[in-house]
Scaffold this motif. Structure first.
Motif, short mmCIF file in Angstrom:
data_model
loop_
_atom_site.label_atom_id
_atom_site.label_comp_id
_atom_site.label_asym_id
_atom_site.label_seq_id
_atom_site.Cartn_x
_atom_site.Cartn_y
_atom_site.Cartn_z
N MET A 56 29.20 56.88 -18.76
CA MET A 56 28.82 55.69 -19.52
C MET A 56 27.62 55.06 -18.83
N GLY A 57 26.54 54.84 -19.58
CA GLY A 57 25.32 54.31 -18.99
C GLY A 57 24.66 55.34 -18.10
N PHE A 58 24.22 56.43 -18.69
CA PHE A 58 23.71 57.58 -17.92
C PHE A 58 22.57 57.18 -16.98
N GLN A 59 22.67 57.62 -15.72
CA GLN A 59 21.63 57.40 -14.70
C GLN A 59 21.78 58.45 -13.60
N LEU A 60 20.70 58.71 -12.89
CA LEU A 60 20.69 59.71 -11.81
C LEU A 60 20.30 59.10 -10.47
N LYS A 61 20.46 57.78 -10.34
CA LYS A 61 20.05 57.11 -9.12
C LYS A 61 20.82 57.62 -7.90
N ALA A 62 22.11 57.88 -8.08
CA ALA A 62 22.92 58.34 -6.95
C ALA A 62 22.41 59.67 -6.41
N TYR A 63 22.04 60.59 -7.31
CA TYR A 63 21.53 61.88 -6.89
C TYR A 63 20.15 61.74 -6.24
N GLN A 64 19.33 60.85 -6.76
CA GLN A 64 18.01 60.63 -6.17
C GLN A 64 18.11 60.13 -4.74
N VAL A 65 18.98 59.13 -4.53
CA VAL A 65 19.17 58.59 -3.18
C VAL A 65 19.81 59.62 -2.27
N LEU A 66 20.81 60.34 -2.80
CA LEU A 66 21.52 61.33 -1.99
C LEU A 66 20.60 62.44 -1.52
N LEU A 67 19.85 63.04 -2.45
CA LEU A 67 19.00 64.18 -2.12
C LEU A 67 17.78 63.78 -1.29
N SER A 68 17.41 62.51 -1.32
CA SER A 68 16.28 62.06 -0.50
C SER A 68 16.72 61.61 0.89
N GLY A 69 18.03 61.55 1.12
CA GLY A 69 18.53 61.10 2.41
C GLY A 69 18.43 62.18 3.47
N ILE A 70 17.95 61.81 4.64
CA ILE A 70 17.78 62.77 5.75
C ILE A 70 19.14 63.29 6.22
N ASP A 71 20.14 62.40 6.29
CA ASP A 71 21.46 62.81 6.77
C ASP A 71 22.06 63.89 5.88
N PHE A 72 21.95 63.70 4.56
CA PHE A 72 22.52 64.69 3.64
C PHE A 72 21.78 66.02 3.75
N ARG A 73 20.46 65.97 3.76
CA ARG A 73 19.69 67.22 3.83
C ARG A 73 20.00 67.97 5.13
N THR A 74 20.10 67.24 6.22
CA THR A 74 20.43 67.88 7.50
C THR A 74 21.81 68.52 7.45
N ALA A 75 22.79 67.76 6.96
CA ALA A 75 24.16 68.27 6.89
C ALA A 75 24.24 69.47 5.95
N PHE A 76 23.54 69.40 4.83
CA PHE A 76 23.59 70.49 3.85
C PHE A 76 22.98 71.77 4.43
N MET A 77 21.82 71.66 5.06
CA MET A 77 21.17 72.84 5.63
C MET A 77 21.97 73.41 6.79
N ASN A 78 22.59 72.55 7.59
CA ASN A 78 23.43 73.04 8.68
C ASN A 78 24.64 73.79 8.14
N SER A 79 25.27 73.24 7.11
CA SER A 79 26.43 73.91 6.50
C SER A 79 26.03 75.23 5.87
N LEU A 80 24.88 75.25 5.21
CA LEU A 80 24.40 76.48 4.58
C LEU A 80 24.12 77.55 5.62
N PHE A 81 23.48 77.15 6.72
CA PHE A 81 23.19 78.08 7.81
C PHE A 81 24.47 78.65 8.41
N VAL A 82 25.42 77.77 8.70
CA VAL A 82 26.68 78.21 9.30
C VAL A 82 27.47 79.09 8.34
#
Length: 291
Positions: A56-82
């Motif tokens: 309800m009330g479609f928006q993608l702000k959460a994904y924009q903030v999430l994917l631009s966050g350094i912590d998430f990108r670091t954690a995601f790449m570390n998990s992918l590598f492992v």
């Protein structure tokens, strides 16, 4: 769905079976649909509890903030590598050990089997294991999530049983042609074991990707953080101040951000599984049943 030659009892069983499978499938899928709906809904609708299966009330702000966050990108790449490296190493070494202990003429074969099976039932405990990891210098290194799990005892049993079920004539004919153990393993045994290898690859990848306790114990620095720890921090944050860049989350509900983080973290496994699913049943059956 029904064959004309089917009896009434068989038809009833088929209907019940399909109904049960569809119900279980919906139970598994609905939580993901709910997560997706919350992750793309406006804050007011999520906070008021109006979002269930449809956004309800479609928006993608959460994904924009999430994917631009350094912590998430670091954690995601570390998990992918492992996950990629750990799965490859675990499948390789499990296949090698399984091929070796499947040989009936191997000296000490029973003792080796007992040692591996013993680890499924007992372990040294959290503190002794931590001391071993610390003394080997693996604390705050991603290798701590790879090296200790190089061979899985459960997967090893599947591999051993599968190699034992193969006809000895395969190996015998190769030896007549002058092939050695390594040639037989890599050029004959492994190529015909793709369903089994795909099965243990699924088990390994899912186990490594979802591993939470080991990172919690051995990884304390942000630069080696993996997704389970990142998600724990997101879920445990009581308010936006506990999350990265809280000023960017002013118009995003904490629950929306959590839903987006959990959904994105599940995507890699959801993408990989369909490609290996066709091998799953065959590989598990071949590794579990001796012919």
């Amino acid at each position: 769905m029904f064959d004309k030659r089917m009896k009434t009892g068989e038809k009833v069983f088929t209907v019940v079976n399909y109904t049960l499978l569809i119900t279980v499938g919906l139970i598994c899928v609905l939580p993901f649909i709910t997560l997706l709906a919350k992750s793309v809904s406006e804050e007011a609708y999520v906070v008021s509890g109006q979002v269930s299966l449809w956004p309800m009330g479609f928006q993608l702000k959460a994904y924009q903030v999430l994917l631009s966050g350094i912590d998430f990108r670091t954690a995601f790449m570390n998990s992918l590598f492992v996950a990629v490296l750990g799965t490859a190493i675990q499948v390789f070494f499990t296949a090698c050990v399984g091929y070796a202990i499947a040989k009936r003429d191997l000296v000490g074969r029973k003792a080796i089997n007992i040692l591996y099976v013993f680890t499924m039932l007992f372990n040294g405990g959290m503190i002794p294991t931590y001391m071993v990891i610390k003394n080997t210098g693996l604390i705050n290194h991603l290798w701590v999530l790879v090296i200790p799990g190089m061979v899985s005892a459960f997967n090893l049993i599947l591999v051993r049983n599968y190699f034992e079920s193969l006809p000895y004539s395969l190996e015998e004919s190769a030896r007549i042609d002058g092939a050695g153990n390594l040639t037989i393993l890599f050029r004959i045994m492994l190529p015909i074991s793709k369903p089994l290898l795909a099965t243990i690859a699924i088990f390994s990848a899912v186990g490594i990707w979802n591993n939470y306790m080991d990172p919690l114990l051995y990884l304390t620095k942000k630069e080696v953080q993996v997704l389970p720890l990142f998600l724990q921090n997101v879920v445990a944050a009581a308010n936006k101040n506990g999350l990265e860049n809280p000023e960017q989350l002013a118009n995003i509900a904490s629950e929306t951000f959590r839903a987006a983080a959990i959904f994105v973290s599940s995507i890699p496994i959801l993408i990989v599984y369909p490609f290996l699913q066709r091998y799953f049943v065959t590989g598990l059956t071949l590794g579990a049943v001796k012919q």
